[in-house]
Design an enzyme around this catalytic site. Structure first.
Site, PDB file in Angstrom:
ATOM      1  N   ASP A   9       0.841  -1.204   0.000  1.00 56.13           N
ATOM      2  CA  ASP A   9       0.000   0.000   0.000  1.00 56.13           C
ATOM      3  C   ASP A   9       0.878   1.257   0.000  1.00 56.13           C
ATOM      4  OD1 ASP A   9       0.973  -0.416   2.608  1.00 56.13           O
ATOM      5  OD2 ASP A   9      -0.835   0.375   3.582  1.00 56.13           O
ATOM      6  N   ASP A  14       6.791   1.205   1.876  1.00 57.27           N
ATOM      7  CA  ASP A  14       6.462   0.246   0.811  1.00 57.27           C
ATOM      8  C   ASP A  14       7.271   0.563  -0.447  1.00 57.27           C
ATOM      9  OD1 ASP A  14       3.606  -1.078   1.764  1.00 57.27           O
ATOM     10  OD2 ASP A  14       3.785   1.009   2.383  1.00 57.27           O
ATOM     11  N   ASN A  38      -2.525   2.649   3.658  1.00 54.07           N
ATOM     12  CA  ASN A  38      -1.957   3.975   3.934  1.00 54.07           C
ATOM     13  C   ASN A  38      -2.782   5.072   3.261  1.00 54.07           C
ATOM     14  OD1 ASN A  38       0.223   3.140   5.504  1.00 54.07           O
ATOM     15  ND2 ASN A  38       1.438   2.653   3.692  1.00 54.07           N
ATOM     16  N   THR A 124       2.888  -6.107   2.813  1.00 53.14           N
ATOM     17  CA  THR A 124       3.389  -4.981   3.610  1.00 53.14           C
ATOM     18  C   THR A 124       2.294  -3.937   3.828  1.00 53.14           C
ATOM     19  OG1 THR A 124       4.238  -3.805   1.665  1.00 53.14           O
ATOM     20  CG2 THR A 124       5.757  -5.305   2.761  1.00 53.14           C
ATOM     21  N   PHE A 165      -0.537  -0.714  12.693  1.00 56.54           N
ATOM     22  CA  PHE A 165      -1.457  -0.236  11.650  1.00 56.54           C
ATOM     23  C   PHE A 165      -1.962  -1.342  10.717  1.00 56.54           C
ATOM     24  CE2 PHE A 165      -2.189   1.534   7.379  1.00 56.54           C
ATOM     25  CZ  PHE A 165      -3.195   2.440   7.658  1.00 56.54           C
ATOM     26  N   ASN A 166      -1.058  -2.099  10.075  1.00 60.09           N
ATOM     27  CA  ASN A 166      -1.491  -3.081   9.070  1.00 60.09           C
ATOM     28  C   ASN A 166      -2.460  -4.107   9.655  1.00 60.09           C
ATOM     29  OD1 ASN A 166       0.085  -1.889   7.115  1.00 60.09           O
ATOM     30  ND2 ASN A 166       1.811  -3.307   7.390  1.00 60.09           N
ATOM     31  N   HIS A 239       9.762   0.301   7.813  1.00 57.12           N
ATOM     32  CA  HIS A 239       9.300  -1.037   8.192  1.00 57.12           C
ATOM     33  C   HIS A 239       9.378  -2.055   7.037  1.00 57.12           C
ATOM     34  CE1 HIS A 239       7.285   1.091  11.559  1.00 57.12           C
ATOM     35  NE2 HIS A 239       6.946   1.970  10.655  1.00 57.12           N
ATOM     36  N   ASP A 240       8.745  -1.696   5.916  1.00 60.83           N
ATOM     37  CA  ASP A 240       8.389  -2.706   4.917  1.00 60.83           C
ATOM     38  C   ASP A 240       9.566  -3.415   4.227  1.00 60.83           C
ATOM     39  OD1 ASP A 240       5.768  -2.252   5.572  1.00 60.83           O
ATOM     40  OD2 ASP A 240       5.403  -0.854   3.934  1.00 60.83           O
TER      41      ASP A 240
HETATM   42  C1  BDR Z   1       3.120  -0.097   8.548  1.00 57.44           C
HETATM   43  O1  BDR Z   1       2.038   0.798   8.339  1.00 57.44           O
HETATM   44  C2  BDR Z   1       2.300   1.650   7.258  1.00 57.44           C
HETATM   45  O2  BDR Z   1       2.210   2.978   7.678  1.00 57.44           O
HETATM   46  C3  BDR Z   1       3.684   1.326   6.765  1.00 57.44           C
HETATM   47  O3  BDR Z   1       3.723   1.348   5.350  1.00 57.44           O
HETATM   48  C4  BDR Z   1       3.973  -0.038   7.312  1.00 57.44           C
HETATM   49  O4  BDR Z   1       3.575  -1.055   6.407  1.00 57.44           O
HETATM   50  C5  BDR Z   1       3.843   0.270   9.829  1.00 57.44           C
HETATM   51  O5  BDR Z   1       2.987   0.185  10.917  1.00 57.44           O
HETATM   52 CA    CA Z   2       2.941  -0.573   4.146  1.00 60.02          CA
END
Ligand code: BDR
Ligand code: CA
Length: 312
Positions: A9, A14, A38, A124, A165-166, A239-240
C-alpha cells in the site's frame, strides 16, 4: 533467487520495499498487488505504478486488490504518508495501465500454476487480499513457500497501545492469515523500529547521486517529519523493506518460533498480535517473529538496491 509477490500500500516504506525487490538480483518480483491502507486503493495503486516508472521497471505488472477491509471501514494514514500516500516528491505519471485481473485472482493463479513451494507472499499492508485469496482457493496455503509479512509486534503497537497499523486496519484478515498452516514470519515493530533512517544512512543514499536516490531522499524527509510530529521518533523507521531483506539474506535478522494469534474482540486490544512465549514453541509451530536486525547488513542491501535500479 526468491520468487515473490509484493502485496503493498505505497506508502513511503512500501516504496523502499519495492526498490529493494527490484534492485536486488536475488529477488524475482512476479508482480505487485495493491491494497487500500496507507491511502485509498486508487492512490496506492497509482503510487506503485509511479515507483515502477521511477525505477524504469514498468514491465512489472500491477494488480489492484481490495478497496476496503473484510468487516471494518477503511482507515487511511494521511498523518504518516500524506494525502497522496507518497507525499514529499513529485512522482512521474504512469505510462502503463494497471492489469485487468484482480489482485486476489492473480495471487491464486500464480501460486496454483507454479511449482509447489516456489512462490513467497510478501504483504506490507493490511492483509485483506491475502485473506481473500486463501478463502477463495484454500489450496494456496500448502503451495506457497512462505508468507513474510510486515505487521504487528509482540511487545509494541503504533496505532493503538498494543496494535500496529497493518493489523488493526483489517484484524479479521490478519486473523485468517496468521492461522493458516503456511510458514509465516511476522516482521513486526519490534524489528522494524531498528531500521531507522539515521543521518549517516541518508548520506549513503545521497552519495549515490541518481534520480531514484533523490526520490528516496524526498520521501524520507517527509517521513521523518511525519514520524517526529505524530510518533515521537527522531529518525523514521522503514518497516516494509525488512521483509524483502529477510528473503534476500536471512542473516539480516534473528527470528524466534512462537505461536501467534490476533485479538479480535478486546475493547483495548483489538488488532493486537499475541505471541505466546511461555514455553518452547511446539514442534508443529509454523509461525515465527523477527527479533533483532543487523543494521549494517540491512542498509547495505537497501543502498545497493537503490544504486542498482539507478543504473541505465
Ligand atoms: C506499517 O504501516 C504503514 O504505515 C507502513 O507502510 C507499514 O507497512 C507500519 O505500521
Ligand atoms: Ca505498508
Amino acid at each position: 533467487a526468491r520468487t515473490i509477490i509484493l502485496d503493498c500500500d505505497p506508502g513511503h516504506d512500501d516504496a523502499v520495499a519495492m526498490i529493494l525487490a527490484l534492485g536486488d538480483p536475488r529477488i524475482d518480483l512476479l508482480g505487485i498487488t495493491t491494497i487500500g491502507g496507507n491511502q485509498t486503493l486508487a492512490k496506492v495503486t497509482r503510487n506503485a505504478q509511479s515507483m515502477l516508472a521511477v525505477c524504469g521497471r514498468e514491465d512489472v505488472p500491477v494488480y489492484a486488490g481490495c478497496v476496503r477491509p473484510l468487516v471494518r471501514a477503511l482507515e487511511v494514514a494521511p498523518g504518516i504518508h500524506g494525502e497522496s500516500g507518497l507525499d514529499g516528491v513529485e512522482l512521474p505519471v504512469p505510462t502503463v495501465a494497471v492489469q485487468e485481473q484482480h489482485a486476489v485472482d492473480f495471487i491464486i493463479e500464480t501460486v496454483m500454476s507454479r511449482d509447489p513451494g516456489t512462490v513467497t507472499l510478501v504483504p506490507t499492508g493490511p492483509l485483506t487480499n491475502i485473506a481473500m485469496a486463501v478463502r477463495k482457493e484454500p489450496r494456496i496455503a500448502e503451495r506457497v513457500q512462505e508468507v513474510v509479512l510486515m505487521g504487528g509486534g509482540y511487545h509494541t503497537g503504533n496505532w493503538s497501545a498494543v496494535a500496529e497499523f497493518n493489523i488493526i486496519v483489517d484484524p479479521e484478515a490478519a486473523h485468517i492469515v496468521v492461522n493458516e498452516p503456511w510458514p509465516l514470519t511476522m516482521v513486526g515493530l519490534d524489528l522494524t523500529h531498528q531500521a531507522l533512517v539515521t543521518a549517516d544512512v541518508e548520506e549513503r543514499i545521497r552519495a549515490i547521486g541518481s534520480d531514484c536516490a533523490d526520490v528516496v531522499l524526498g520521501l524520507m524527509a517527509f517521513f521523518r517529519q511525519a514520524y517526529r510530529d505524530n510518533q515521537g521518533f527522531d529518525d523514521p523507521p522503514v518497516h516494509d523493506p525488512c521483509t524483502v531483506a529477510y528473503l534476500i539474506d536471512p542473516d539480516v535478522m534473528t527470528t524466534r518460533k512462537v505461536p501467534l494469534d490476533v485479538e479480535l474482540r478486546g475493547e483495548l486490544t483489538v488488532g493486537m498480535t499475541v505471541a505466546d512465549f511461555r514455553a518452547p514453541a511446539p514442534a508443529d509451530c509454523t509461525t515465527q517473529v523477527a527479533v533483532d536486525l543487523d543494521r549494517e547488513r540491512f542498509w547495505t542491501l537497501v543502498v545497493d538496491a537503490i544504486a542498482a535500479v539507478s543504473r541505465p
